[in-house]
Design a protein around this motif. Structure first.
Motif, PDB file in Angstrom:
ATOM      1  N   ASP A 237       0.648  -1.276  -0.007  1.00 41.49           N
ATOM      2  CA  ASP A 237       0.097   0.006   0.005  1.00 41.49           C
ATOM      3  C   ASP A 237       0.836   1.193  -0.105  1.00 41.49           C
ATOM      4  N   GLN A 238       2.066   1.280   0.674  1.00 38.93           N
ATOM      5  CA  GLN A 238       2.623   2.485   0.935  1.00 38.93           C
ATOM      6  C   GLN A 238       3.945   2.613  -0.082  1.00 38.93           C
ATOM      7  N   GLY A 239       4.449   1.395  -0.404  1.00 41.40           N
ATOM      8  CA  GLY A 239       5.560   1.412  -1.450  1.00 41.40           C
ATOM      9  C   GLY A 239       6.938   1.517  -0.919  1.00 41.40           C
ATOM     10  N   VAL A 240       6.947   1.509   0.467  1.00 38.78           N
ATOM     11  CA  VAL A 240       8.174   1.331   1.458  1.00 38.78           C
ATOM     12  C   VAL A 240       7.810   0.393   2.561  1.00 38.78           C
ATOM     13  N   ALA A 241       9.155  -0.017   2.940  1.00 37.73           N
ATOM     14  CA  ALA A 241       9.085  -1.253   3.983  1.00 37.73           C
ATOM     15  C   ALA A 241       8.845  -0.555   5.467  1.00 37.73           C
ATOM     16  N   PRO A 242       8.391  -1.174   6.481  1.00 36.97           N
ATOM     17  CA  PRO A 242       8.372  -0.458   7.889  1.00 36.97           C
ATOM     18  C   PRO A 242       9.799  -0.714   8.416  1.00 36.97           C
ATOM     19  N   LEU A 243      10.095   0.087   9.363  1.00 35.18           N
ATOM     20  CA  LEU A 243      11.521  -0.186   9.883  1.00 35.18           C
ATOM     21  C   LEU A 243      11.987  -1.524  10.423  1.00 35.18           C
ATOM     22  N   LEU A 244      11.021  -2.093  11.083  1.00 34.10           N
ATOM     23  CA  LEU A 244      11.331  -3.368  11.612  1.00 34.10           C
ATOM     24  C   LEU A 244      10.526  -4.503  10.946  1.00 34.10           C
ATOM     25  N   SER A 245      10.985  -5.798  10.967  1.00 35.32           N
ATOM     26  CA  SER A 245      10.128  -6.895  10.514  1.00 35.32           C
ATOM     27  C   SER A 245       9.059  -7.324  11.170  1.00 35.32           C
ATOM     28  N   GLY A 246       8.173  -8.044  10.493  1.00 34.55           N
ATOM     29  CA  GLY A 246       6.873  -8.601  11.196  1.00 34.55           C
ATOM     30  C   GLY A 246       7.048  -9.426  12.038  1.00 34.55           C
ATOM     31  N   ASP A 247       8.397 -10.352  11.806  1.00 35.90           N
ATOM     32  CA  ASP A 247       8.496 -11.297  12.717  1.00 35.90           C
ATOM     33  C   ASP A 247       9.083 -10.981  14.135  1.00 35.90           C
ATOM     34  N   ILE A 248       9.358  -9.745  14.289  1.00 42.09           N
ATOM     35  CA  ILE A 248       9.855  -9.128  15.465  1.00 42.09           C
ATOM     36  C   ILE A 248       8.486  -8.816  16.197  1.00 42.09           C
ATOM     37  N   GLY A 249       7.485  -8.353  15.289  1.00 41.32           N
ATOM     38  CA  GLY A 249       6.403  -7.867  16.059  1.00 41.32           C
ATOM     39  C   GLY A 249       5.419  -9.200  16.794  1.00 41.32           C
ATOM     40  N   ILE A 250       5.681 -10.268  15.933  1.00 37.23           N
ATOM     41  CA  ILE A 250       5.115 -11.620  16.363  1.00 37.23           C
ATOM     42  C   ILE A 250       5.803 -12.003  17.819  1.00 37.23           C
ATOM     43  N   PHE A 251       6.836 -11.825  17.912  1.00 31.48           N
ATOM     44  CA  PHE A 251       7.620 -12.064  19.001  1.00 31.48           C
ATOM     45  C   PHE A 251       7.437 -11.160  20.363  1.00 31.48           C
ATOM     46  N   PHE A 252       7.055  -9.939  19.956  1.00 31.92           N
ATOM     47  CA  PHE A 252       6.721  -8.795  21.188  1.00 31.92           C
ATOM     48  C   PHE A 252       5.116  -9.116  21.244  1.00 31.92           C
ATOM     49  N   LYS A 253       4.342  -9.388  20.126  1.00 28.66           N
ATOM     50  CA  LYS A 253       2.811  -9.663  20.548  1.00 28.66           C
ATOM     51  C   LYS A 253       2.632 -11.290  21.517  1.00 28.66           C
ATOM     52  N   ALA A 254       3.542 -11.953  21.151  1.00 28.38           N
ATOM     53  CA  ALA A 254       3.586 -13.187  21.945  1.00 28.38           C
ATOM     54  C   ALA A 254       3.908 -12.988  23.444  1.00 28.38           C
ATOM     55  N   LEU A 255       4.950 -12.258  23.453  1.00 29.08           N
ATOM     56  CA  LEU A 255       5.655 -12.045  24.797  1.00 29.08           C
ATOM     57  C   LEU A 255       4.967 -10.840  25.672  1.00 29.08           C
ATOM     58  N   PHE A 256       4.529  -9.857  25.020  1.00 24.84           N
ATOM     59  CA  PHE A 256       4.056  -8.427  25.737  1.00 24.84           C
ATOM     60  C   PHE A 256       2.672  -8.262  25.454  1.00 24.84           C
ATOM     61  N   GLY A 257       2.066  -8.781  24.296  1.00 20.80           N
ATOM     62  CA  GLY A 257       0.881  -8.679  23.809  1.00 20.80           C
ATOM     63  C   GLY A 257       0.685  -7.288  22.998  1.00 20.80           C
ATOM     64  N   TYR A 258       1.567  -7.120  22.365  1.00 19.66           N
ATOM     65  CA  TYR A 258       1.998  -5.886  21.572  1.00 19.66           C
ATOM     66  C   TYR A 258       0.960  -5.872  20.352  1.00 19.66           C
ATOM     67  N   SER A 259       0.533  -4.696  20.070  1.00 23.59           N
ATOM     68  CA  SER A 259      -0.463  -4.263  18.887  1.00 23.59           C
ATOM     69  C   SER A 259       0.149  -2.942  18.314  1.00 23.59           C
ATOM     70  N   SER A 260       0.072  -3.096  17.133  1.00 26.73           N
ATOM     71  CA  SER A 260       0.346  -1.936  16.194  1.00 26.73           C
ATOM     72  C   SER A 260      -0.512  -0.809  16.185  1.00 26.73           C
ATOM     73  N   MET A 261      -2.031  -1.334  16.145  1.00 30.89           N
ATOM     74  CA  MET A 261      -2.943  -0.369  16.016  1.00 30.89           C
ATOM     75  C   MET A 261      -3.900  -0.902  17.339  1.00 30.89           C
ATOM     76  N   PRO A 262      -3.673  -0.380  18.461  1.00 31.59           N
ATOM     77  CA  PRO A 262      -4.655  -0.864  19.655  1.00 31.59           C
ATOM     78  C   PRO A 262      -5.840   0.119  19.874  1.00 31.59           C
ATOM     79  N   SER A 263      -6.806  -0.546  20.307  1.00 36.27           N
ATOM     80  CA  SER A 263      -8.130   0.470  20.499  1.00 36.27           C
ATOM     81  C   SER A 263      -7.658   0.965  21.976  1.00 36.27           C
ATOM     82  N   ILE A 264      -8.546   1.964  22.231  1.00 36.26           N
ATOM     83  CA  ILE A 264      -8.373   2.728  23.596  1.00 36.26           C
ATOM     84  C   ILE A 264      -8.768   1.665  24.671  1.00 36.26           C
ATOM     85  N   GLU A 265      -9.704   0.789  24.425  1.00 42.50           N
ATOM     86  CA  GLU A 265     -10.096  -0.232  25.641  1.00 42.50           C
ATOM     87  C   GLU A 265      -9.086  -1.152  25.752  1.00 42.50           C
TER      88      GLU A 265
END
Length: 313
Positions: A237-265
């Protein structure tokens, strides 16, 4: 998922091995090694029973999936697992100091009365509790596919590390206070529990079970997408790559519950969870350490054996 599996399996297996190790070591010290076979019998039966629980759980989950209610069971598992993981950490923190004394006291009672059934049941329940908890937690981190959790390197590594730690602990090579040891591992378990709690809320919002005042407070996909798919979509969609890999995101989501677009709740729930944990930790009163004179159990056992021999004669 593998990091979660490693930490959970390590913690559960270590707790079971420590208690069984305390029992068998105590038996050896008291010269009552003949009873160890009953302790291991109970532990072995508990492992078999845990496998049965896992199979039964999988059948039930498959049934829910066939009825189209799989998502509701997943949400329930995540929320209940968050509560159980948190409770497990606080239970061990409060019992680790007196764990050895209480276990040895119970074994003294069983030995003096010759209650081998009690020994089997006690070791069975100790190991079964850890086994059932493992099944439940693995269902939470794998979305219901328990077998998948046991197939990866995380579960196997957790078992190996727990076995090595317990071995060196009872050999006297590792001299770490149990309370401090479980406090350190408990921090990581609480992080996993907080992540599961928030993921459960996110899933409820995805199926419109609950609404949201602000669905996306911020968007960090440009920096750290939470999955390789999000990474690929951002590039498309943007034509450029994010700074960090999605594999790192999976790791942080699994360990810390990370969300790149969290709701206020999600944010409120996450902050609220750790606020409650902080308050509980700081208001937890330290138990008063009473001096209890340890009886000469070895002499008691010797006298009991002599009485039994005299009765036979």
């Amino acid at each position: 998922m593998e990091i979660q599996a490693l930490l959970i399996m390590f913690r559960e297996v270590l707790e079971a091995l420590l208690i069984i190790g305390i029992i068998t070591t105590y038996m050896k010290r008291m010269g009552q090694c003949q009873y160890n076979k009953f302790v291991w019998l109970g532990a072995g039966l508990a492992v078999v029973a845990s496998i049965g629980v896992a199979m039964l759980f999988q059948v039930v989950f498959t049934g829910f999936a066939a009825m189209g209610s799989e998502i509701y069971l997943k949400i329930s598992i995540m929320l209940i697992s968050a509560v159980l993981l948190t409770q497990m950490v606080f239970w061990m923190a409060s019992h680790s100091r007196n764990l050895k004394g209480k276990t040895e006291g119970k074994m003294t009672e069983y030995i003096t009365t010759g209650n081998v059934i009690g020994m089997v049941i006690h070791s069975f329940l100790v190991v079964l509790r850890e086994g059932v908890e493992t099944v439940f937690f693995f269902a939470a981190i794998t979305g219901g596919d328990i077998g998948k959790g046991f197939e990866g390197w995380g579960a196997i590594t957790g078992v190996l590390i727990a076995s090595a730690v317990s071995y060196f602990f009872f050999k006297g090579t590792m001299r770490i206070p149990l309370k401090s040891f479980f406090k350190i591992t408990g921090i990581f378990i609480v992080l996993i529990a907080g992540g599961l709690f928030v993921q459960g809320i996110s899933m409820m919002q995805d199926i419109k079970l609950i609404g949201s005042v602000m669905p996306h407070v911020y968007d960090l996909t440009w920096f750290l997408p939470e999955h390789p798919i999000d990474y690929a979509h951002y590039v498309r969609d943007q034509g450029v790559a994010p700074l960090l890999s999605g594999d790192i995101g999976i790791f942080f989501k699994a360990l810390f519950g990370y969300s790149s677009m969290p709701s206020i709740e999600e944010i409120i729930a996450y902050v609220g969870y750790f606020t409650v944990i902080y308050l509980l930790v700081n208001h937890q009163k330290e138990p008063v350490k009473a001096e209890v004179k340890e009886p000469n159990n070895k002499a008691v056992f010797k006298a009991t054996n002599e009485m039994n021999e005299s009765a036979v004669k």
